[in-house]
Design a protein around this motif. Sequence first.
Motif, PDB file in Angstrom:
ATOM      1  N   ASP A  65       0.822  -1.203   0.000  1.00 26.02           N
ATOM      2  CA  ASP A  65       0.000   0.000   0.000  1.00 26.02           C
ATOM      3  C   ASP A  65       0.863   1.263   0.000  1.00 26.02           C
ATOM      4  O   ASP A  65       0.534   2.245  -0.669  1.00 26.02           O
ATOM      5  CB  ASP A  65      -0.951  -0.001   1.194  1.00 26.02           C
ATOM      6  N   ALA A  66       1.982   1.233   0.725  1.00 21.42           N
ATOM      7  CA  ALA A  66       2.892   2.387   0.751  1.00 21.42           C
ATOM      8  C   ALA A  66       3.522   2.608  -0.626  1.00 21.42           C
ATOM      9  O   ALA A  66       3.629   3.740  -1.104  1.00 21.42           O
ATOM     10  CB  ALA A  66       3.975   2.182   1.806  1.00 21.42           C
ATOM     11  N   LEU A  67       3.920   1.513  -1.287  1.00 16.08           N
ATOM     12  CA  LEU A  67       4.514   1.625  -2.621  1.00 16.08           C
ATOM     13  C   LEU A  67       3.487   2.121  -3.640  1.00 16.08           C
ATOM     14  O   LEU A  67       3.797   2.963  -4.485  1.00 16.08           O
ATOM     15  CB  LEU A  67       5.106   0.283  -3.057  1.00 16.08           C
ATOM     16  N   ILE A  68       2.265   1.623  -3.564  1.00 14.97           N
ATOM     17  CA  ILE A  68       1.205   2.080  -4.472  1.00 14.97           C
ATOM     18  C   ILE A  68       0.962   3.576  -4.284  1.00 14.97           C
ATOM     19  O   ILE A  68       0.856   4.326  -5.252  1.00 14.97           O
ATOM     20  CB  ILE A  68      -0.090   1.272  -4.254  1.00 14.97           C
ATOM     21  N   SER A  69       0.901   4.021  -3.025  1.00 12.65           N
ATOM     22  CA  SER A  69       0.698   5.446  -2.744  1.00 12.65           C
ATOM     23  C   SER A  69       1.843   6.283  -3.305  1.00 12.65           C
ATOM     24  O   SER A  69       1.622   7.326  -3.918  1.00 12.65           O
ATOM     25  CB  SER A  69       0.582   5.691  -1.233  1.00 12.65           C
ATOM     26  N   CYS A  70       3.055   5.807  -3.110  1.00 18.31           N
ATOM     27  CA  CYS A  70       4.235   6.508  -3.593  1.00 18.31           C
ATOM     28  C   CYS A  70       4.216   6.623  -5.119  1.00 18.31           C
ATOM     29  O   CYS A  70       4.394   7.719  -5.672  1.00 18.31           O
ATOM     30  CB  CYS A  70       5.490   5.781  -3.119  1.00 18.31           C
ATOM     31  N   PHE A  71       3.999   5.498  -5.795  1.00 20.27           N
ATOM     32  CA  PHE A  71       3.976   5.528  -7.259  1.00 20.27           C
ATOM     33  C   PHE A  71       2.820   6.376  -7.776  1.00 20.27           C
ATOM     34  O   PHE A  71       2.965   7.085  -8.774  1.00 20.27           O
ATOM     35  CB  PHE A  71       3.906   4.116  -7.838  1.00 20.27           C
ATOM     36  N   SER A  72       1.687   6.328  -7.110  1.00 19.69           N
ATOM     37  CA  SER A  72       0.544   7.134  -7.532  1.00 19.69           C
ATOM     38  C   SER A  72       0.861   8.624  -7.433  1.00 19.69           C
ATOM     39  O   SER A  72       0.555   9.396  -8.346  1.00 19.69           O
ATOM     40  CB  SER A  72      -0.693   6.805  -6.697  1.00 19.69           C
ATOM     41  N   LEU A  73       1.498   9.041  -6.337  1.00 18.02           N
ATOM     42  CA  LEU A  73       1.884  10.441  -6.173  1.00 18.02           C
ATOM     43  C   LEU A  73       2.877  10.874  -7.247  1.00 18.02           C
ATOM     44  O   LEU A  73       2.737  11.927  -7.863  1.00 18.02           O
ATOM     45  CB  LEU A  73       2.508  10.671  -4.793  1.00 18.02           C
ATOM     46  N   VAL A  74       3.882  10.046  -7.477  1.00 14.65           N
ATOM     47  CA  VAL A  74       4.910  10.362  -8.475  1.00 14.65           C
ATOM     48  C   VAL A  74       4.290  10.447  -9.870  1.00 14.65           C
ATOM     49  O   VAL A  74       4.562  11.388 -10.619  1.00 14.65           O
ATOM     50  CB  VAL A  74       6.049   9.316  -8.442  1.00 14.65           C
ATOM     51  N   LEU A  75       3.440   9.475 -10.213  1.00  9.48           N
ATOM     52  CA  LEU A  75       2.829   9.471 -11.544  1.00  9.48           C
ATOM     53  C   LEU A  75       1.865  10.637 -11.730  1.00  9.48           C
ATOM     54  O   LEU A  75       1.745  11.170 -12.838  1.00  9.48           O
ATOM     55  CB  LEU A  75       2.143   8.134 -11.816  1.00  9.48           C
ATOM     56  N   ASP A  76       1.193  11.060 -10.659  1.00 11.13           N
ATOM     57  CA  ASP A  76       0.325  12.234 -10.751  1.00 11.13           C
ATOM     58  C   ASP A  76       1.147  13.472 -11.111  1.00 11.13           C
ATOM     59  O   ASP A  76       0.702  14.326 -11.874  1.00 11.13           O
ATOM     60  CB  ASP A  76      -0.419  12.479  -9.438  1.00 11.13           C
TER      61      ASP A  76
END
Length: 156
Positions: free
Chosen positions: A110-121
């Motif tokens: 979940d932490a990695l998904i949040s991180c990648f989502s923020l970066v991709l945004d």
Amino acid sequence: MSQLRDPGVLIVAHGSRGKPKTVRLQLTDDAITWRTETRKKNSSGQHTSEIKLGKLHSVSLTNIMYVDVGKQTTALRRMENASVPESLCFSLLTKEGSLDLEANSPRERDALISCFSLVLDEVHAQNWRDIYRGPSNDMPSSFDEYDAETGMSSQR
């Protein structure tokens, strides 16, 4: 996010064939990089503290369309991965394929998904659907084939 940048995270990568491999996944300013990381064995077959690094692979952040949560890809749905909990899995999708990953815990995933989502945004200032669809605005939705009057699917 700082751990993902340096030194990176050890995570399991799944392919469409072959055995899953432990890789070090790292986020740079403009890409995701990964390489296999295994412990060398001595002459008696026991693991040593020496680490063997595989070839460095890289995908530009601009080529990653979005993050898929769970076991959505062919690689993660293989019979060999049936025992892998869905709560540990996610994939980074590009137009050419996917990087299919298994985290060490649901919390890490979940932490990695949040991180990648923020970066991709940040990388994709525009709507991700525009990136996925490309220049065409007339891509049909799965709802387009449903006839609201008859309540049945229309055959095209």
